[in-house]
Write a protein that holds these residues in place. Structure first.
Motif, short mmCIF file in Angstrom:
data_model
loop_
_atom_site.label_atom_id
_atom_site.label_comp_id
_atom_site.label_asym_id
_atom_site.label_seq_id
_atom_site.Cartn_x
_atom_site.Cartn_y
_atom_site.Cartn_z
N ARG A 245 0.86 -1.18 0.00
CA ARG A 245 0.00 0.00 0.00
C ARG A 245 0.90 1.24 0.00
O ARG A 245 1.87 1.31 0.76
CB ARG A 245 -0.90 0.03 1.23
N THR B 82 0.25 4.05 1.24
CA THR B 82 0.21 4.67 2.56
C THR B 82 1.19 4.00 3.52
O THR B 82 1.82 4.67 4.35
CB THR B 82 -1.21 4.61 3.14
N ASP B 83 1.33 2.67 3.40
CA ASP B 83 2.27 1.95 4.25
C ASP B 83 3.71 2.30 3.89
O ASP B 83 4.57 2.44 4.78
CB ASP B 83 2.06 0.44 4.12
N ALA C 128 4.74 5.11 2.50
CA ALA C 128 4.97 6.49 2.94
C ALA C 128 5.20 6.57 4.44
O ALA C 128 6.07 7.32 4.92
CB ALA C 128 3.80 7.38 2.52
N ALA C 129 4.44 5.78 5.19
CA ALA C 129 4.57 5.80 6.65
C ALA C 129 5.91 5.24 7.11
O ALA C 129 6.37 5.58 8.21
CB ALA C 129 3.43 4.99 7.28
N LEU D 127 6.13 8.75 -5.18
CA LEU D 127 6.65 8.80 -3.82
C LEU D 127 8.18 8.96 -3.83
O LEU D 127 8.74 9.75 -3.06
CB LEU D 127 6.26 7.51 -3.09
#
Length: 402
Positions: A150, A152-153, A155-156, A189
């Motif tokens: 993901r 989001t994962d 990026a985190a 990203l």
């Protein structure tokens, strides 16, 4: 006393699985080996002819450190066609397989303490080489999203120390193919957070409909200046033992790789280089198409047999030549000696049944096992039927063997 770095190193778990299968066979046990990351195939006639011609011409001298210039030009043309971007020979390093290409990349990119994001499950060599280079692998779990990271994962997981992300599609071990949307997202990203992309496409020749393989820079050309492409001919030409691959990237990276490689292996095997050059010059896709048909037939056969599994979902096997089995449901329902089974237990039971597989613990996943379907079809049929029967009877199997 050994160097401190040896404490951090373990032998390749996939190589260990192959060795265990061979050891069991040497003791007289019939073992069907589903561990190896290679295809059982004859040589392409063009490869054989190129090697024999080179030998007959007494080719035995060093080439340039990064490989024959003619071969680098041929590879540049190949990559240009695949990525729809112009490439030059100065942006190509010929290496002793993809492992050396990856090693070169980590050694010239990473400083001690730099972090590299790796979607998990992962090929065992990725984190090992990052550690050798002084970096820190940061694993991003993909198991709850069908083995696709993901955004989001990812990026985190980025910190001020993050230097790169590994993108491996089609994926080893899971067989997952990243679609254009996820590739575009990863590229964005990387650009926004100033990250390198290490793009491993060694299984790109084997993608199963309706999926397709897309080089990340063909999806996102603006990521080219921060992308290193890693590939080899171990899979696409069934040349695993020949150790011939390449790294493609910006000139500054390739210049640094040249300096590094001049002090490690120097040039790759000269006969393999000439054989590959001759093959690329023929522009004849017959062998690769035959190999792809063989893998497609093996996949269809395997999926048909594995459809009989009761506690294990059928693998997607979108690309490459591995079935990756998710044992989560089986683990929840089956216990051995009062504890939940892990992948190592299942691999042990399968070995007792005469089938060698690779535990997902090698790939950071205690709930998976990897099966290669690059072997002879008759053996594959026999091995997968044994495997299916064993997994379906696992409660009784573990009562006997644990």
């Amino acid at each position: 006393m050994l160097a401190q770095r040896t404490v951090m190193l373990k032998s390749s778990a996939t190589a260990a699985a192959r060795s265990a299968a061979k050891a069991a066979a040497a003791r007289g046990k019939e073992i069907i080996d589903l561990t190896a990351g290679e295809i059982w195939s004859d040589l392409a006639s063009s490869v054989r002819e190129g090697a024999i011609d080179a030998i007959n011409c007494n080719v035995n001298r060093y080439t340039e450190t990064l490989g024959l210039m003619e071969l680098r030009h041929a590879l540049a043309r190949k990559i240009s066609a695949e990525t729809a971007q112009p490439w030059s020979a100065d942006e190509i390093a010929v290496t002793s397989g993809a492992k050396q290409a990856l090693f070169n990349a980590t050694m010239v990119l990473l400083n001690p303490g730099d972090e590299v994001l790796i979607p998990s499950p992962y090929w065992t060599t990725f984190p090992a080489q990052i550690v050798i280079a002084g970096g820190t692998p940061i694993f991003v779990d993909t198991r709850r999203n069908n083995y696709v990271p993901r955004l989001t994962d990812l990026a985190a997981a980025i910190t001020p120390r993050t230097k790169a992300i590994v993108v491996n599609t089609p994926n080893n071990p899971t067989g997952t193919v990243y679609d254009r949307d996820i590739l575009a997202g990863i590229a964005t990203l990387a650009v926004e957070r100033d990250l390198w992309i290490i793009f491993d496409e060694c299984y790109g020749s084997f993608v199963h409909a309706p999926h397709s393989h897309d080089p990340i820079i063909s999806v996102a050309p603006r990521a080219r200046e921060r992308t290193l492409i890693v590939n080899s001919f171990s899979k696409s030409l069934a040349l695993a033992g020949w150790r011939i691959g390449y790294l493609a990237g910006p000139n500054a990276v390739i210049d640094a790789v040249k300096a590094l490689q001049s002090h490690t292996t120097s040039n790759p095997n000269v006969i393999a280089q000439h054989a590959l050059l001759h093959h690329l010059g023929t522009k004849n896709p017959t062998f690769q198409l035959r190999l792809q048909r063989h893998i497609a037939n093996a996949r269809a056969l395997g999926l048909s047999i594995l459809s009989a599994l009761t506690l294990v979902p059928q693998p997607a096997a979108q690309g490459g030549f591995y079935f990756y089995l998710d044992l989560s449901d089986l683990q929840m329902r089956t216990k051995a000696n009062g504890r939940k089974l892990d992948a190592d237990d299942v691999v042990s039971a399968l070995m007792d049944a005469g089938v060698a597989t690779v535990s997902g613990t090698a790939f950071g996943d205690p709930a998976g096992i990897r099966l290669s379907f690059g072997i002879d079809l008759e053996l594959l049929d026999k091995g997968l039927r044994r495997l299916t029967a064993t997994l379906n009877e696992l409660t009784f199997c573990f009562a006997r063997h644990l």
